[in-house]
Enzyme design. Structure first.
Site, short mmCIF file in Angstrom:
data_model
loop_
_atom_site.label_atom_id
_atom_site.label_comp_id
_atom_site.label_asym_id
_atom_site.label_seq_id
_atom_site.Cartn_x
_atom_site.Cartn_y
_atom_site.Cartn_z
N LEU A 101 5.63 4.64 -19.01
CA LEU A 101 5.79 4.38 -20.44
C LEU A 101 4.87 3.28 -20.98
CD1 LEU A 101 7.35 4.98 -23.02
CD2 LEU A 101 9.09 3.33 -22.28
N LYS A 106 10.10 6.44 0.10
CA LYS A 106 10.59 5.05 0.08
C LYS A 106 11.91 4.95 0.85
CE LYS A 106 7.32 3.11 -2.23
NZ LYS A 106 6.44 2.16 -1.56
N ARG A 111 15.85 1.61 -19.11
CA ARG A 111 15.37 1.10 -17.83
C ARG A 111 15.38 -0.42 -17.83
NH1 ARG A 111 15.79 5.72 -17.43
NH2 ARG A 111 14.44 7.31 -16.51
N SER A 163 11.80 0.72 -4.09
CA SER A 163 11.90 1.06 -5.51
C SER A 163 13.33 1.41 -5.87
CB SER A 163 11.00 2.27 -5.74
OG SER A 163 11.29 2.87 -6.98
N TYR A 176 8.04 11.26 -3.46
CA TYR A 176 7.71 9.83 -3.55
C TYR A 176 8.97 9.00 -3.26
CZ TYR A 176 7.24 5.22 -5.60
OH TYR A 176 7.28 3.86 -5.80
N ALA A 235 0.83 -1.21 0.00
CA ALA A 235 0.00 0.00 0.00
C ALA A 235 0.86 1.25 0.00
CB ALA A 235 -0.92 0.00 1.21
N GLY A 236 0.61 2.10 -0.96
CA GLY A 236 1.37 3.34 -1.04
C GLY A 236 0.90 4.12 -2.25
P1 NAD Z 1 -0.99 0.61 -7.13
O1 NAD Z 1 -1.38 2.02 -6.91
O2 NAD Z 1 -1.60 -0.13 -8.27
O3 NAD Z 1 -1.29 -0.24 -5.81
C1 NAD Z 1 -1.20 0.32 -4.52
C2 NAD Z 1 -2.46 -0.10 -3.76
O4 NAD Z 1 -2.39 0.40 -2.43
C3 NAD Z 1 -3.74 0.46 -4.39
O5 NAD Z 1 -4.69 -0.59 -4.48
C4 NAD Z 1 -4.20 1.53 -3.41
O6 NAD Z 1 -5.60 1.67 -3.40
C5 NAD Z 1 -3.64 0.99 -2.10
N1 NAD Z 1 -3.33 2.00 -1.07
C6 NAD Z 1 -2.58 3.12 -1.19
N2 NAD Z 1 -2.46 3.73 0.00
C7 NAD Z 1 -3.14 2.98 0.91
C8 NAD Z 1 -3.39 3.08 2.30
N3 NAD Z 1 -2.90 4.09 3.03
N4 NAD Z 1 -4.14 2.13 2.90
C9 NAD Z 1 -4.66 1.09 2.18
N5 NAD Z 1 -4.45 0.94 0.86
C10 NAD Z 1 -3.71 1.87 0.22
O7 NAD Z 1 0.60 0.54 -7.20
P2 NAD Z 1 1.56 -0.65 -7.59
O8 NAD Z 1 2.20 -0.32 -8.89
O9 NAD Z 1 0.88 -1.94 -7.42
O10 NAD Z 1 2.68 -0.47 -6.48
C11 NAD Z 1 2.69 -1.23 -5.29
C12 NAD Z 1 3.85 -0.76 -4.43
O11 NAD Z 1 5.06 -0.93 -5.16
C13 NAD Z 1 3.78 0.71 -4.03
O12 NAD Z 1 4.24 0.84 -2.71
C14 NAD Z 1 4.73 1.36 -5.01
O13 NAD Z 1 5.27 2.55 -4.49
C15 NAD Z 1 5.79 0.29 -5.18
N6 NAD Z 1 6.51 0.40 -6.46
C16 NAD Z 1 5.82 0.48 -7.62
C17 NAD Z 1 6.50 0.64 -8.83
C18 NAD Z 1 5.76 0.78 -10.14
O14 NAD Z 1 6.34 1.32 -11.09
N7 NAD Z 1 4.53 0.29 -10.25
C19 NAD Z 1 7.91 0.68 -8.83
C20 NAD Z 1 8.59 0.57 -7.63
C21 NAD Z 1 7.87 0.43 -6.45
N1 UFG Z 2 8.93 7.98 -21.00
C1 UFG Z 2 8.65 8.63 -22.18
N2 UFG Z 2 7.37 9.03 -22.41
C2 UFG Z 2 6.37 8.81 -21.53
C3 UFG Z 2 6.66 8.14 -20.32
C4 UFG Z 2 7.96 7.75 -20.08
O1 UFG Z 2 9.54 8.85 -23.00
O2 UFG Z 2 5.22 9.20 -21.78
C5 UFG Z 2 10.31 7.51 -20.75
C6 UFG Z 2 10.97 8.15 -19.55
O3 UFG Z 2 11.60 9.35 -19.90
C7 UFG Z 2 11.94 7.04 -19.12
C8 UFG Z 2 11.22 5.75 -19.49
O4 UFG Z 2 10.25 6.12 -20.47
O5 UFG Z 2 13.11 7.11 -19.89
C9 UFG Z 2 10.51 5.09 -18.32
O6 UFG Z 2 9.66 6.03 -17.69
P1 UFG Z 2 8.54 5.60 -16.62
O7 UFG Z 2 7.82 6.83 -16.22
O8 UFG Z 2 7.74 4.46 -17.14
O9 UFG Z 2 9.40 5.01 -15.43
P2 UFG Z 2 10.54 5.69 -14.53
O10 UFG Z 2 11.77 4.89 -14.73
O11 UFG Z 2 10.61 7.14 -14.74
O12 UFG Z 2 9.95 5.46 -13.06
C10 UFG Z 2 9.33 4.24 -12.65
C11 UFG Z 2 8.27 4.58 -11.61
C12 UFG Z 2 8.91 5.11 -10.38
C13 UFG Z 2 9.93 4.13 -9.89
C14 UFG Z 2 10.95 3.82 -10.96
C15 UFG Z 2 11.93 2.77 -10.55
O13 UFG Z 2 7.36 5.54 -12.13
O14 UFG Z 2 7.94 5.27 -9.40
O15 UFG Z 2 10.27 3.37 -12.13
O16 UFG Z 2 11.28 1.69 -10.04
F1 UFG Z 2 10.56 4.65 -8.83
#
Ligand code: NAD
Ligand code: UFG
Length: 337
Positions: free
Chosen positions: A200, A153, A231, A124, A149, A81-82
């Site tokens: 992306l 973390k 990435r 992350s 954000y 959750a986040g």
């Molecule tokens: P997501 O938003 O799809 O899932 C997060 C879930 O947590 C959602 O269902 C939301 O409703 C719930 N939530 C948020 N805050 C809450 C709270 N206070 N209490 C109860 N529920 C809550 O995101 P995700 O992509 O599944 O990411 C999951 C975790 O992984 C997050 O902590 C995120 O920061 C981390 N993470 C995600 C990515 C990514 O690119 N998706 C990358 C690195 C880390």
């Molecule tokens: N990008 C584009 N156009 C877009 C979106 C992204 O060119 O519309 C490019 C970005 O510049 C980057 C790459 O695609 O070079 C990936 O971008 P994302 O936004 O998909 O991912 P990031 O690497 O920026 O960040 C993601 C999550 C962060 C997390 C990080 C590492 O959004 O929360 O990965 O886990 F911290």
């Protein structure tokens, strides 16, 4: 014995809940639906035929956590959750520190109070800030995060390391995810971003399905093989399986361990467009624009520690990720609605 999955209705959470149920775990989900709907869990139930105990509410709700820990025999917690939007965190930093940091503190306090000792935390690659070099090892320098954000973390990681020292009974695994992509191959569950996607792969998927006119590629002058950002994209099912591996493999030498979950391969934005076009048969129109503030040129993992310690390897390819993202997008053009 059950496992509590906070944020279990979200993107990574729902895929992990599915893997857990398939492995025979009993799952309790807590989610406040700030970025998800119950529909994802309904579909997980269809896919697995298993029941999920479900609580709608916030991780920061101490009373609710007390009820959950009293009403269920919980041994482990996976804390997904986040809030995760980089741009929103810049606009509303307090919301992010409150939701991501404060709520995590309440969760850890209640785990300790209820003698629930095992925690897996979703961190992350963002904690590495601007990498000095790639690939990134777990002992590469962390810090220098460029948005609240990422800092949230970093803060929770530090809180967990400190708490693990003070409470030796705790057993904490910090997983640093690289860039999750793809969906379950059924196409029943996947990533459902609200509004215009920032990331992306969901952006490309929505261009392919005709919801968005073209992709803006942020920068073509990075020092990478084609000038676009690189990435480490990892299939969400590999990520889900990484959590199962972390539950099964506990290392005795420390009660707080950190692992990268990545593939060790870096792909550029143009590599992704090509792979998506191959898998979907669609042309993705795109235009080069200025670099996005806060983006780094390249970021990918050295996954050898997780491979060795967790006996886990990401096995799915970039083409698998693009195929499954497209399958999900095609079958659910409006997400879970
Ligand atoms: P997501 O938003 O799809 O899932 C997060 C879930 O947590 C959602 O269902 C939301 O409703 C719930 N939530 C948020 N805050 C809450 C709270 N206070 N209490 C109860 N529920 C809550 O995101 P995700 O992509 O599944 O990411 C999951 C975790 O992984 C997050 O902590 C995120 O920061 C981390 N993470 C995600 C990515 C990514 O690119 N998706 C990358 C690195 C880390
Ligand atoms: N990008 C584009 N156009 C877009 C979106 C992204 O060119 O519309 C490019 C970005 O510049 C980057 C790459 O695609 O070079 C990936 O971008 P994302 O936004 O998909 O991912 P990031 O690497 O920026 O960040 C993601 C999550 C962060 C997390 C990080 C590492 O959004 O929360 O990965 O886990 F911290």
């Amino acid at each position: 014995m059950s496992i509590l999955v906070t944020g279990g209705a979200g993107y990574i959470g729902s895929h992990t809940v599915l893997s857990l149920l398939e492995q025979g775990y009993e799952v309790v989900v807590l989610d406040n639906h700030s970025n998800s709907s119950f529909e994802s869990l309904r579909r997980v139930k269809i896919l697995t035929g298993c029941d999920i105990t479900y609580y709608e509410g916030d991780v920061s709700n101490r009373l609710l956590l007390q009820n959950i820990f009293s009403e269920n025999d919980i041994k482990q917690v996976i804390h997904f959750a986040g809030l995760k939007s980089v741009s929103e965190s810049v606009q509303s930093p307090l919301k992010y520190y409150d939701n991501n940091v404060m709520a995590s503190i309440v969760l850890i306090q209640e785990m300790i109070a209820h003698n629930v000792c095992e925690l897996i935390f979703s961190s992350s690659a963002t904690v590495y800030g601007i990498p000095e070099s790639v690939p990134l090892n777990e002992d590469s320098k962390i810090g220098g995060t460029t948005n609240p954000y990422g800092t949230s973390k970093l803060m929770v990681e530090q809180i967990l390391r400190d708490t693990a020292k003070a409470y030796p009974q705790l057993d904490i695994t910090i997983l640093r995810y690289f860039n999750p992509a793809g969906a379950h191959p059924s196409g029943l569950i996947g990533e459902d971003p609200s509004g215009v996607p920032c990331n992306l792969v969901p952006y490309i998927s929505q261009v392919a399905v005709g919801k968005l006119p073209k992709l803006l590629v942020y920068g073509n002058d990075y020092p990478t093989h084609d000038g676009t950002g690189v990435r480490d994209y990892i299939h969400v099912m590999d990520l889900a399986e990484g959590h199962i591996a972390a539950l099964k493999h506990k290392m005795a030498e420390s009660n707080c361990r950190t692992y990268n979950l990545g593939t060790g391969k870096g792909y550029s934005v143009l590599d992704l467009i090509s792979a998506f076009e191959r898998q979907s048969g669609k042309i993705i129109p795109y235009q080069f624009v200025e670099r996005r503030i806060g983006d780094v040129a390249e970021c990918w993992a050295n996954p050898s520690l997780s491979q060795q310690a967790l006996n886990w390897t990401a096995s799915r390819s970039l083409d698998d990720m693009m195929r499954d993202s497209w399958n999900w997008q095609q079958k659910n053009p409006t997400g879970y609605e």
